[in-house]
Motif scaffolding. Structure first.
Motif, PDB file in Angstrom:
ATOM      1  N   VAL A  76       0.830  -1.200   0.000  1.00  0.00           N
ATOM      2  CA  VAL A  76       0.000   0.000   0.000  1.00  0.00           C
ATOM      3  C   VAL A  76       0.869   1.256   0.000  1.00  0.00           C
ATOM      4  CG1 VAL A  76      -1.718   1.316   1.306  1.00  0.00           C
ATOM      5  CG2 VAL A  76      -1.919  -1.164   1.129  1.00  0.00           C
ATOM      6  N   ILE A  77       1.931   1.263   0.794  1.00  0.00           N
ATOM      7  CA  ILE A  77       2.829   2.418   0.829  1.00  0.00           C
ATOM      8  C   ILE A  77       3.417   2.672  -0.554  1.00  0.00           C
ATOM      9  CG2 ILE A  77       4.986   3.322   1.776  1.00  0.00           C
ATOM     10  CD1 ILE A  77       4.398   1.862   4.351  1.00  0.00           C
ATOM     11  N   ILE A  78       3.865   1.612  -1.243  1.00  0.00           N
ATOM     12  CA  ILE A  78       4.440   1.755  -2.578  1.00  0.00           C
ATOM     13  C   ILE A  78       3.422   2.364  -3.533  1.00  0.00           C
ATOM     14  CG2 ILE A  78       5.206   0.453  -4.595  1.00  0.00           C
ATOM     15  CD1 ILE A  78       7.377   0.838  -2.582  1.00  0.00           C
ATOM     16  N   GLU A  79       2.180   1.888  -3.471  1.00  0.00           N
ATOM     17  CA  GLU A  79       1.161   2.419  -4.378  1.00  0.00           C
ATOM     18  C   GLU A  79       0.831   3.871  -4.059  1.00  0.00           C
ATOM     19  OE1 GLU A  79      -3.116   1.106  -6.331  1.00  0.00           O
ATOM     20  OE2 GLU A  79      -1.985  -0.259  -5.061  1.00  0.00           O
ATOM     21  N   ARG A 113       1.544   8.177  -6.254  1.00  0.00           N
ATOM     22  CA  ARG A 113       0.618   9.300  -6.439  1.00  0.00           C
ATOM     23  C   ARG A 113      -0.340   9.058  -7.605  1.00  0.00           C
ATOM     24  NH1 ARG A 113       4.655  14.564  -5.760  1.00  0.00           N
ATOM     25  NH2 ARG A 113       5.461  13.995  -3.698  1.00  0.00           N
ATOM     26  N   SER A 114      -0.731   7.816  -7.753  1.00  0.00           N
ATOM     27  CA  SER A 114      -1.676   7.496  -8.818  1.00  0.00           C
ATOM     28  C   SER A 114      -3.073   7.967  -8.427  1.00  0.00           C
ATOM     29  CB  SER A 114      -1.688   5.989  -9.070  1.00  0.00           C
ATOM     30  OG  SER A 114      -1.996   5.283  -7.876  1.00  0.00           O
ATOM     31  N   PRO A 115      -3.940   8.272  -9.394  1.00  0.00           N
ATOM     32  CA  PRO A 115      -5.306   8.714  -9.078  1.00  0.00           C
ATOM     33  C   PRO A 115      -6.067   7.660  -8.280  1.00  0.00           C
ATOM     34  CG  PRO A 115      -4.776   9.078 -11.408  1.00  0.00           C
ATOM     35  CD  PRO A 115      -3.660   8.251 -10.830  1.00  0.00           C
TER      36      PRO A 115
END
Length: 465
Positions: free
Chosen positions: A230-233, A237-239
């Motif tokens: 989750v941190i990586i995603e 900064r993806s929508p």
């Protein structure tokens, strides 16, 4: 010469055959799922051996149980203690505990992440692990790259938290710089790894209304608990529309549970003189933040839970059991498990055959895995509480709290851990180990053992309810 060559050829063939048998045995027995408990057990025993050294103790005690119990609690990043870390252990012993917390937290994050990638792609982890999200491909590369990313995230969060805490201890509490730095680093590592160990005899009770202590620790706890994927995603900064279902469930579920926990803690304890009654309005709000965040498997306590209201203890039991995000340092059955079951119930009430979350459907195998993890967790907690009732003179409220806290690797206690007999301590150690290792390996094993069935048997409906 010919005979010698034949002999050599036969020896080589037998050696190859033996290597083949060993490889086959390793592939069947030494699987990643089975290696996880073994690896953590070895680390626990090594840690207990270090704590058993005279240099690790500030007292003359020779009892083995404090060392073993503390090692289990530290490696499983729980925080339950049978002795006061501030007075029982020497600086060397405290440093050993910190090292075990770091190894346990780092190992849990990486192993859980690697198992999650293994489950997602069903590939071996010797050379490369490639994870694919629902919207786009994410190449984690080989194991080394995964470990480096986890280490960088862990180092940055712990470092920033340590700087803030060190400055606060130095400025507001007149600690000399080495002491302030040690306190800052120890509590930062303990917070991010959701361990709950403290170098203060009263844990964080002396800082119950100090926002410069409670808030940074709470943020580190949340970041450690939501999980590495989750941190990586989030860092990309993806929508929001491109977030995976796992990230949506983890982030929104975490925010919801934090809001509920903080609000109910404030409502239940606001006017109670034993806990928050004597604090200012601002102090009560800060204390409520701790009361809502710490049960999310962190283990710190800024109030005496032995004097908390019964409704607060029940709410804390529920929050502890749910826990944090997957592939992180938190324990419990995990937020995603809880929400998948919630959506399954909601869709069943609506009469929908397919379980949907947003614009995605959830397979029946995932639902069965979530149900299995939750029911196994309930069974372990109940068994632990029953055993504690049999082995001690404490009531259900206290033993259930202790059982949930150990299984969910939280580390909170109503104050009974110190007085438990060795038999009850063994129960708690088993709960901590099962809660930490069992949830990861059980979930992975259920996913890896999922095989398509090429036929269907005739259906029959038993009466439900």
């Amino acid at each position: 010469m010919a005979a010698e060559r034949v002999s050599r050829t036969g020896a080589i063939e037998r050696l190859k055959e033996l290597r083949g048998h060993v490889a086959a045995f390793s592939s069947r027995v030494l699987t990643p799922v089975r290696l996880v408990p073994l690896a953590f057990a070895v680390v626990i025993l090594l840690g207990a051996g270090v704590l058993e050294l005279p240099a690790a103790r500030a007292s003359d005690s020779t009892d083995l149980m404090p060392a073993l119990f503390t090692a289990v609690s530290a490696v499983c990043v729980t925080g339950l203690i049978t002795v006061d870390p501030a007075t029982f252990w020497s600086p060397f012993g405290q440093a050993a505990i910190l090292a075990m917390i770091q190894v346990g937290g780092f190992g849990i994050m990486t192993l859980a992440t690697l198992l999650a990638l293994l489950v997602r792609k069903r590939l071996g982890i010797r050379s490369q692990l490639v994870a694919q999200s629902e919207s786009h491909t994410v190449n984690f590369g080989d194991v080394r790259r995964v470990l480096i990313r986890v280490a960088l995230i862990m180092g940055v969060v712990e470092g920033v938290t340590a700087v803030i805490l060190t400055a606060r201890f130095r400025i507001a509490y007149d600690d000399d710089l080495p002491t302030a730095l040690w306190h800052g680093v120890f509590h930062a590592v303990s917070a991010f790894n959701n361990a709950g160990f403290s170098l203060f005899s009263d844990n964080l009770i002396p800082f119950v209304d100090d926002p410069w202590i409670i808030v940074p620790i709470s943020i580190a706890i949340i970041l450690g608990a939501i999980g590495f994927p989750v941190i990586i995603e989030l860092l990309r900064r993806s929508p929001l529309s491109n977030w995976t279902i796992h990230t949506r469930l983890t982030v929104y579920g975490t925010l919801l549970l934090l809001a509920v926990g903080i609000t109910l803690f404030a409502v239940f304890e606001w006017h109670r003189p034993e806990t928050l009654g004597s604090l200012s309005t601002g102090g009560k709000l800060v204390a409520a933040i701790g009361g809502g965040v710490f049960p999310r498997t962190a283990g710190f306590n800024s109030i005496n839970y032995g004097e908390a209201a019964p409704e607060t203890l029940l709410m804390t039991d529920i929050l502890m059991f749910i826990g944090g995000g997957s592939a992180g340092t938190a324990g419990g059955i995990k937020v995603t498990t809880f929400l998948v079951l919630g959506f399954a119930i909601l869709n069943e009430i609506r009469g929908r055959e397919q379980v949907t979350i947003g614009n995605r459907s959830i397979s029946s195998s995932v639902q069965r895995q979530a149900l299995s993890v939750a029911l196994l967790g309930i069974g372990v907690v109940i068994l632990g509480a029953v055993l504690l009732l049999m082995l001690t003179d404490y009531g259900l409220e206290q033993t259930l709290f202790e059982s949930v806290s150990a299984f969910a690797t939280v580390g909170m206690s109503t104050g009974i851990t110190y007085d438990l007999p060795h038999s009850a301590q063994l129960v708690l150690m088993a709960l901590m180990f099962i809660g930490r290792i069992g949830t990861i390996t059980t979930a992975a094993a259920l996913a890896l053992n999922s095989k398509p069935v090429l036929y269907r048997l005739p259906e029959e409906r038993p009466i439900i309810g």
